[in-house]
Structures are given as structure tokens and as C-alpha cells.
Design an enzyme around this catalytic site. Structure first.
Site, PDB file in Angstrom:
ATOM      1  N   HIS A  90      22.417  43.801  48.712  1.00 36.56           N
ATOM      2  CA  HIS A  90      22.179  43.710  50.158  1.00 36.56           C
ATOM      3  C   HIS A  90      21.786  45.083  50.686  1.00 36.56           C
ATOM      4  CE1 HIS A  90      26.073  45.560  51.390  1.00 36.56           C
ATOM      5  NE2 HIS A  90      26.600  44.892  50.380  1.00 36.56           N
ATOM      6  N   ASP A  92      21.854  45.762  54.151  1.00 35.57           N
ATOM      7  CA  ASP A  92      22.589  46.124  55.359  1.00 35.57           C
ATOM      8  C   ASP A  92      23.828  46.930  54.971  1.00 35.57           C
ATOM      9  OD1 ASP A  92      23.830  43.632  54.341  1.00 35.57           O
ATOM     10  OD2 ASP A  92      25.112  43.813  56.106  1.00 35.57           O
ATOM     11  N   ASP A 123      27.054  50.932  48.368  1.00 36.83           N
ATOM     12  CA  ASP A 123      27.292  49.590  48.899  1.00 36.83           C
ATOM     13  C   ASP A 123      26.269  49.257  49.981  1.00 36.83           C
ATOM     14  OD1 ASP A 123      28.536  47.177  49.557  1.00 36.83           O
ATOM     15  OD2 ASP A 123      29.956  48.138  50.909  1.00 36.83           O
ATOM     16  N   GLU A 156      25.247  40.942  54.860  1.00 35.66           N
ATOM     17  CA  GLU A 156      26.467  40.730  54.082  1.00 35.66           C
ATOM     18  C   GLU A 156      27.670  41.400  54.733  1.00 35.66           C
ATOM     19  OE1 GLU A 156      29.669  41.307  51.236  1.00 35.66           O
ATOM     20  OE2 GLU A 156      28.483  42.904  52.171  1.00 35.66           O
ATOM     21  N   GLU A 157      27.480  42.612  55.248  1.00 37.11           N
ATOM     22  CA  GLU A 157      28.606  43.351  55.805  1.00 37.11           C
ATOM     23  C   GLU A 157      29.132  42.733  57.094  1.00 37.11           C
ATOM     24  OE1 GLU A 157      30.087  45.326  54.098  1.00 37.11           O
ATOM     25  OE2 GLU A 157      28.783  46.605  52.888  1.00 37.11           O
ATOM     26  N   HIS A 423      32.650  51.827  52.887  1.00 35.82           N
ATOM     27  CA  HIS A 423      33.158  51.456  54.211  1.00 35.82           C
ATOM     28  C   HIS A 423      33.869  52.617  54.907  1.00 35.82           C
ATOM     29  CE1 HIS A 423      33.151  46.778  53.610  1.00 35.82           C
ATOM     30  NE2 HIS A 423      32.163  47.356  52.939  1.00 35.82           N
TER      31      HIS A 423
END
Length: 454
Positions: A90, A92, A123, A156-157, A423
Site C-alpha cells: 500500500h 498510503d 510501511d 490501508e492505514e 506508525h
């Protein structure tokens, strides 16, 4: 053909990979237009599409998904009769949080201490670069021996389910014999790991109202119900004194049977301050892979700077609940909602809104594709055997794919090992992991094609 040319080819491609990851990280592709312009995500999607076109992918398309974002699709045909492998990543990313806490700008890939720092570096923009490296290495060493589909998600996030809904409406699009999800990570740097389980998640927003408007705390405080105090009381009901998640009716004592996570290693990885205790009970693996975990990820309240001596009439919070395999995310949502509604203090008016949900996932690590991956990782990581672990995070698409394509094998690998700090501020990727996992993926595709031709 030996593995050496693959490893040499990937090594030679690393400078290009760094340059491309630099370009991709530069897009502030947070899939929330309230925080960043939608054009940032659209730019990242076009970049991914152009990269696939440059690798001779066919049918490259920007898919408009029901949540208002775009996923990128492409197809690279392989030899006649070859199996089809779907590669997922992903583009995003999570918001950068406090940009002043980053040691380098979050959207500028920066090399420091042997790692590449930037939001999305691990990520999961790095996951897409990993797929490109593997395919390029194969093309330079005899060709890609399988048909390849690539899908790169745009939300996705956010957990808004756009790609899941699109796949359900177009089930023929992502059909594959094997699916490689490039969005997890090794247990630690240098230890090749596939992810056996993922926790699911549910996301709720809760609002409490107690007064028609804010009041002077000296004139009314002590009798008038303060919505912020009510919210604090409500959120406190979600944890026991030791920090264990306590949602009425939700099972919280499941045990993890597999690779364990020593507490001292976890404290170091999580950067827990000296003297501060871990929360919960059971082993660390129990707590982060096998049990639910509630987190207050946002709360609306007056900032300290500029605060006035007032009782708050309203308060709002966003709550994330991670749901382990063996539990149903929809049922967990109902239990969490009921808990919140029943624990609102002082008769405060409560409104609960669901903003995201995804089911937990358990992979079949005994399937033939895992044998091919184990052989590949043994070569890419000399002297190490492939391990399997859980992962506390969520990838809702996995269950959608498993439901749509029950005969497909699903493998989860990626670049988000603990040092990556996904994150969080100062997210980074290990270029050595990117290189080794790209070699492993290339060898896996070759091994898998050979296994199907036996």
C-alpha cells in the site's frame, strides 16, 4: 541457475531503489483529506502506476474504490501455464504525528545510522519497492517465471475498506494461486520471518454531551457534570489496574503457542522508559498477538496552551480495539459499543460511531508455498531458518482475499521489523532487509514456479 546472480543483481539495483523510495516517500499520501490534500495520494498512485508501466505491466489501472481512494493494479503475464502470484503493498501512510519530533523531515528519505528514515519507508512504500526489486532481478536473470498481478492499496492505514469492497465487486480481478502480502516484517533484523496471524481491528468514535454549553468552573464546578471528566471516567473503564483490556464480554486470556518475545527484548524494541512497567498479564506474545488490546488513539479536548477555567459541555474520543484470531471483529464491535454505552457516567448522553473494522487473520503455514519461501529465505539469509510469528497489527484485506479465493495460499512478509518504528516518529527501513527480502521474494517466485512444474 544458482542464487548468486539474483543476489548480485539486487545489490546492483539498490542505488536505484533508494532513489525511487526517495521519490515515493516525498508524497504526503495520508488518505485523509482533512489532514493532507487528496492530490498527494493521487500523485503517489500515479507514480506507482508509472513504475508498473515501466516494467511492462499490462492493464495498469487506477481503481476508484468506494471509500474515495485509488488502488493501483497491473498484470505481468508469465510463461504459458505458469501459476499466478499476486503481490500486495500500500502507498498510503500514517500521519507523521509531531513533525518537530522527527530528526529529519518525515517526507524526505534520509540516511542515518545505516537506515533510511521517512514516513512509509517501511510501511509500506518500501514493500512496493521490494516487489519491484524482486521482479527486476528475475527479469535480468532469465525472466519472471510466473504471471504476476500487483495491487497497491490507497487506504490501508485508514481502515475504510475501499479495496476490500472493490475486490468483492470484481472478484475476477485479483484471482491468484498464491498471494504475497508485503506489509508485515521480520521478528528482528536479520531473522527471516513469515507472519502466521494478524489481529483484526475495530475503530469507534464516542461523543459525550453533558451541558448545553461550557460553564465557569468556579461558579458551577463540583455539581455540574463535566463532559471531559465523564470521558476520562469512561475510557478508564476499558482497562484493569494492570492495564489489561476490559471490555464486558470480551475474552482476554487466550495464550500464544509459538515463537516467544522475551520481555527484555520487547522493552528495548518498544523503548519503554526505565522503571516503567509493561501492562497486562501473560507472556508478551500473549498480550500482543493472542489477546485484544484497546487504545485511545485520539481525544478532542482543550489544549493546555490557552485553556480557560471552564467545564466542558462535550468531549469526543477515537478508540481502536485490536481483535485476535479466534474472535470476530463484528462481535467485538458490538461488545465494545455496549460497554461504552453502559459505562457512560452520570447519565451523560453518548453517541458511538463505527469508523473502521477488519477481521483477524490466520495463515496456513503448512501450505506448499511456505516451503518455497522457507527455501528462498534460507539462501537470502545464510545460516538462518525461516521463523513464523504473530503480528499485532491488522490487514483487513487478507480475510477478504481468503474468502474470495479459498484455494489461494497467502504469505505475509515485509520490512516492518521492530527497529522500523512504523506508525511512530522517525520511521525507517533497513536497506539490508530490503535487499535480502527482495532476494528472498525473487527466489520464492522461482521456487514456486518450479514446484508447480514438477
Amino acid at each position: 541457475m544458482t542464487a548468486r546472480p539474483i543476489s548480485e543483481t539486487v545489490a546492483s539495483l539498490m542505488p536505484r531503489a533508494k532513489a525511487e523510495l526517495t521519490e515515493l516517500v516525498a508524497f504526503r499520501s495520508v488518505a485523509d483529506p482533512a489532514q493532507f490534500p487528496k492530490s498527494e495520494c493521487e500523485g503517489a498512485a500515479r507514480w506507482v502506476a508509472d513504475a508498473l508501466l515501466a516494467e511492462d505491466f499490462q492493464d495498469v489501472a487506477l481503481l476508484d474504490t468506494p471509500d474515495g481512494t485509488q488502488s493501483v493494479y497491473g498484470y505481468l503475464p508469465g510463461p504459458a501455464g505458469a501459476p499466478t502470484v499476486l503481490l500486495y503493498a500500500h502507498y498510503d501512510v500514517q500521519p507523521p504525528l509531531d513533525e518537530s519530533a522527527w530528526l529529519s523531515p518525515p517526507f524526505e528519505l534520509t540516511e542515518r545510522d545505516g537506515r533510511w528514515f521517512g514516513r512509509g519507508a517501511a510501511d509500506c512504500k518500501g514493500g512496493f519497492i521490494m516487489h519491484l526489486l524482486a521482479l527486476r532481478a528475475l527479469k535480468a536473470n532469465g525472466g519472471v517465471p510466473v504471471s504476476v498481478k500487483v495491487i497497491v492499496e490507497g487506504s490501508e492505514e485508514q481502515g475504510t475498506g475501499g479495496l476490500e469492497q472493490y475486490a468483492e465487486a470484481h472478484p475476477e480481478l485479483l484471482t491468484a494461486d498464491t498471494i504475497v502480502i508485503g506489509d508485515t516484517g521480520n521478528f528482528r533484523v536479520g531473522l527471516p520471518t513469515v507472519t502466521a496471524t494478524l489481529r483484526g481491528m475495530t475503530m469507534l468514535r464516542v461523543k459525550l454531551d453533558t451541558l448545553e454549553g461550557n460553564l465557569h468552573s468556579g461558579q458551577f464546578g463540583g455539581a455540574a457534570p463535566d463532559a471531559l471528566a465523564a470521558m476520562i471516567e469512561l475510557l478508564a473503564s476499558l482497562r484493569a489496574a494492570d492495564g489489561t483490556t476490559t471490555v464486558d464480554g470480551l475474552t482476554t486470556d487466550t495464550e500464544w503457542d509459538g515463537l516467544q518475545y522475551p520481555e527484555d527484548e520487547f522493552r528495548k524494541d518498544a523503548k519503554v522508559l526505565d522503571g516503567v512497567e509493561l501492562i497486562g498479564s501473560g507472556t508478551v506474545a500473549d498480550r500482543i498477538w493472542a489477546r485484544p488490546a484497546v487504545t485511545v488513539i485520539g481525544i478532542d479536548c482543550p489544549p493546555v496552551v490557552g485553556a480557560t477555567p471552564s467545564l466542558q459541555a462535550s468531549a469526543r474520543a477515537q478508540i481502536s480495539l485490536r481483535v485476535p484470531p479466534g474472535q470476530d471483529a463484528a462481535e467485538a464491535t458490538k461488545l465494545l459499543t455496549a460497554h461504552l454505552e453502559s459505562h457512560a457516567p452520570w447519565g451523560a448522553r453518548i453517541a458511538v460511531e463505527q469508523v473502521g473494522q477488519g477481521q483477524p487473520f490466520r495463515a496456513d503455514i503448512t501450505s506448499p508455498a511456505y516451503t518455497s519461501m522457507a527455501d528462498a529465505m534460507r539462501v537470502a539469509y545464510p545460516g538462518e531458518e525461516m521463523q513464523s510469528s504473530g503480528m499485532g497489527g491488522s490487514i483487513p484485506l487478507c480475510n477478504t482475499l481468503a474468502s474470495l479465493y479459498p484455494d489461494a495460499e497467502i504469505l505475509l512478509i515485509g520490512l516492518s521489523e521492530p527497529e522500523a518504528q512504523i506508525h511512530a516518529v522517525n520511521e525507517s527501513v533497513s536497506p539490508e532487509e530490503l535487499e535480502r527480502l527482495s532476494v528472498a521474494e525473487a527466489l520464492f517466485l522461482r521456487n514456486y514456479a518450479e514446484s508447480k512444474n514438477v
